[in-house]
Design a protein around this motif. Structure first.
Motif, PDB file in Angstrom:
ATOM      1  N   GLY A  45       0.820  -1.209   0.000  1.00  0.00           N
ATOM      2  CA  GLY A  45       0.000   0.000   0.000  1.00  0.00           C
ATOM      3  C   GLY A  45       0.850   1.253   0.000  1.00  0.00           C
ATOM      4  O   GLY A  45       0.420   2.312   0.472  1.00  0.00           O
ATOM      5  N   VAL A  46       2.060   1.156  -0.547  1.00  0.00           N
ATOM      6  CA  VAL A  46       3.011   2.262  -0.546  1.00  0.00           C
ATOM      7  C   VAL A  46       3.691   2.336  -1.912  1.00  0.00           C
ATOM      8  O   VAL A  46       4.022   1.303  -2.502  1.00  0.00           O
ATOM      9  CB  VAL A  46       4.089   2.064   0.549  1.00  0.00           C
ATOM     10  N   LYS A  47       3.900   3.554  -2.401  1.00  0.00           N
ATOM     11  CA  LYS A  47       4.655   3.734  -3.629  1.00  0.00           C
ATOM     12  C   LYS A  47       6.140   3.641  -3.314  1.00  0.00           C
ATOM     13  O   LYS A  47       6.652   4.390  -2.488  1.00  0.00           O
ATOM     14  CB  LYS A  47       4.334   5.097  -4.252  1.00  0.00           C
ATOM     15  N   LEU A  48       6.825   2.710  -3.963  1.00  0.00           N
ATOM     16  CA  LEU A  48       8.240   2.482  -3.686  1.00  0.00           C
ATOM     17  C   LEU A  48       9.166   3.201  -4.662  1.00  0.00           C
ATOM     18  O   LEU A  48      10.295   3.547  -4.295  1.00  0.00           O
ATOM     19  CB  LEU A  48       8.550   0.974  -3.730  1.00  0.00           C
ATOM     20  N   THR A  59      11.418   6.192  -3.712  1.00  0.00           N
ATOM     21  CA  THR A  59      10.883   7.231  -2.835  1.00  0.00           C
ATOM     22  C   THR A  59      11.556   7.121  -1.472  1.00  0.00           C
ATOM     23  O   THR A  59      12.347   6.195  -1.229  1.00  0.00           O
ATOM     24  CB  THR A  59       9.370   7.052  -2.668  1.00  0.00           C
ATOM     25  N   ASP A  60      11.258   8.045  -0.567  1.00  0.00           N
ATOM     26  CA  ASP A  60      11.837   7.950   0.780  1.00  0.00           C
ATOM     27  C   ASP A  60      11.456   6.627   1.432  1.00  0.00           C
ATOM     28  O   ASP A  60      12.296   5.942   2.030  1.00  0.00           O
ATOM     29  CB  ASP A  60      11.366   9.122   1.639  1.00  0.00           C
ATOM     30  N   ALA A  61      10.177   6.262   1.299  1.00  0.00           N
ATOM     31  CA  ALA A  61       9.736   4.982   1.854  1.00  0.00           C
ATOM     32  C   ALA A  61      10.387   3.824   1.112  1.00  0.00           C
ATOM     33  O   ALA A  61      10.759   2.802   1.705  1.00  0.00           O
ATOM     34  CB  ALA A  61       8.213   4.866   1.772  1.00  0.00           C
ATOM     35  N   LEU A  63      13.332   3.820  -0.344  1.00  0.00           N
ATOM     36  CA  LEU A  63      14.741   3.694   0.028  1.00  0.00           C
ATOM     37  C   LEU A  63      14.883   2.961   1.353  1.00  0.00           C
ATOM     38  O   LEU A  63      15.741   2.079   1.505  1.00  0.00           O
ATOM     39  CB  LEU A  63      15.385   5.075   0.114  1.00  0.00           C
ATOM     40  N   ARG A  64      14.028   3.313   2.320  1.00  0.00           N
ATOM     41  CA  ARG A  64      14.075   2.600   3.607  1.00  0.00           C
ATOM     42  C   ARG A  64      13.740   1.124   3.427  1.00  0.00           C
ATOM     43  O   ARG A  64      14.366   0.248   4.036  1.00  0.00           O
ATOM     44  CB  ARG A  64      13.110   3.252   4.604  1.00  0.00           C
ATOM     45  N   TYR A  65      12.752   0.849   2.584  1.00  0.00           N
ATOM     46  CA  TYR A  65      12.366  -0.544   2.347  1.00  0.00           C
ATOM     47  C   TYR A  65      13.486  -1.297   1.647  1.00  0.00           C
ATOM     48  O   TYR A  65      13.758  -2.465   1.961  1.00  0.00           O
ATOM     49  CB  TYR A  65      11.087  -0.581   1.501  1.00  0.00           C
ATOM     50  N   TYR A  66      14.165  -0.638   0.704  1.00  0.00           N
ATOM     51  CA  TYR A  66      15.303  -1.254   0.018  1.00  0.00           C
ATOM     52  C   TYR A  66      16.386  -1.654   1.019  1.00  0.00           C
ATOM     53  O   TYR A  66      16.920  -2.772   0.962  1.00  0.00           O
ATOM     54  CB  TYR A  66      15.872  -0.280  -1.013  1.00  0.00           C
ATOM     55  N   GLU A  67      16.728  -0.744   1.921  1.00  0.00           N
ATOM     56  CA  GLU A  67      17.788  -1.034   2.903  1.00  0.00           C
ATOM     57  C   GLU A  67      17.405  -2.221   3.772  1.00  0.00           C
ATOM     58  O   GLU A  67      18.256  -3.071   4.083  1.00  0.00           O
ATOM     59  CB  GLU A  67      18.045   0.210   3.756  1.00  0.00           C
ATOM     60  N   ARG A  68      16.130  -2.305   4.170  1.00  0.00           N
ATOM     61  CA  ARG A  68      15.700  -3.446   4.991  1.00  0.00           C
ATOM     62  C   ARG A  68      15.682  -4.738   4.175  1.00  0.00           C
ATOM     63  O   ARG A  68      16.000  -5.812   4.695  1.00  0.00           O
ATOM     64  CB  ARG A  68      14.308  -3.172   5.571  1.00  0.00           C
ATOM     65  N   CYS A  69      15.307  -4.634   2.903  1.00  0.00           N
ATOM     66  CA  CYS A  69      15.328  -5.823   2.033  1.00  0.00           C
ATOM     67  C   CYS A  69      16.744  -6.372   1.891  1.00  0.00           C
ATOM     68  O   CYS A  69      16.960  -7.589   1.965  1.00  0.00           O
ATOM     69  CB  CYS A  69      14.766  -5.483   0.656  1.00  0.00           C
TER      70      CYS A  69
END
Length: 299
Positions: A45-48, A59-61, A63-69
């Motif tokens: 439910g978020v634009k990545l 996006t900012d979200a 980038l954070r998701y990428y780092e956690r992945c």
């Protein structure tokens, strides 16, 4: 949707900066890559990603998701490798830290031979001229040049670097060549700042004694590559390993000076944590380093 597969696709898109290149790396179609990322965004439910016809930027979200992945996928790889290691497997990832000049001049040129003999081992090389914490950085081992002083580490000496003093032809034309330590009063050197903030002293072996000589300097650096670059540019005398700097001697960009006043050979060690069962792949890599440095012993 296989979420782990979707994460892997998303990571490649971010690192490749567009869907087409990511598809090429993954040996699949751009349509599949697009669908996987769209499914991931729908599930979250978020634009990545912000997309254009040529580039995809997180996006900012995103980038954070990428780092956690990246962290999660790395942990999964390590879990698989550790499970394989429990049955004596020679495959998986070895995470190692080493100084930049050691990596570029000694280790990386020989890695094709290592991979030819060990095709199932992968390396994650972290370049650090300081001494990273093995546990905090998730490292299996690290290469250290010089005396290992950290308590709680096992240090295995794999070889030594002979250290000499060097000058560029431009420097020698401007200042002349020093032949004795007393000549150094008319010379300048490139100063090097250690991580502690202390400026590395100029030390020489005179007979059987170590003599420290003060040397004027016009420049202070805290990076090994920059230090060598300053020497090549004629900004002052530098000191370094013969194995690392002799390539510049052969190319005519540096000359050895003060040959009668070498430094004590510097030990090269592999360090790792004690009381920890090392996977077989780590032992294989350490043994390879021992063999590598045995061919580069100090004269």
């Amino acid at each position: 949707m296989d979420k782990i597969s979707a994460m892997k696709v998303y990571v490649k898109v971010v690192e490749s900066t567009n869907f087409t290149r990511a598809a090429e790396v993954l040996h699949t179609s751009a349509v599949y890559v697009t669908r996987m990322v769209q499914a991931l965004e729908s599930d979250l439910g978020v634009k990545l990603l912000n997309r254009t016809t040529r580039r995809s930027k997180p996006t900012d979200a995103g980038l954070r998701y990428y780092e956690r992945c990246v962290a999660l996928l790395r942990d999964l790889d390590e879990m698989d490798a550790d499970a394989q290691a429990s049955k004596g497997s020679k495959s998986g990832m070895v995470r190692v830290s080493m100084p930049s000049l050691v990596a570029k001049s000694t280790v990386i040129p020989e890695l094709p031979k290592f991979f030819a003999s060990n095709p199932d081992i992968r390396l994650d090389i972290s370049i650090a001229d300081h001494h990273p914490d093995l546990i905090e950085e998730g490292l299996d081992c690290a290469l250290r040049v010089g005396t290992v002083s950290e308590p709680g580490l096992v240090a295995k000496t794999v070889g030594h670097y002979k250290t000499l003093t060097y000058a560029s032809p431009e420097y020698i034309r401007a200042y002349g060549e020093p032949f004795t330590l007393d000549d150094l009063g008319d010379h300048i050197g490139v100063s090097y700042a250690l991580k502690s903030g202390r400026i590395r002293s100029w030390e020489f072996l005179e007979g059987n004694e170590v003599r420290s000589v003060p040397l004027k300097s016009a420049i202070l650096v805290n990076d090994a590559d920059t230090y060598v670059a300053c020497g090549l540019a004629g900004l002052g005398l530098i000191q370094g390993s013969t194995f690392i700097l002799d390539a510049h001697v052969r190319s005519g960009r540096l000359s050895k000076v003060l040959r009668d006043y070498p430094l004590n050979p510097r030990p090269v060690s592999v360090v790792y944590m004690p009381n920890r069962t090392k996977p077989r792949r780590v032992d294989i890599f350490i043994d390879w380093l021992v063999d590598l440095y045995s061919t580069h012993r100090a004269d």
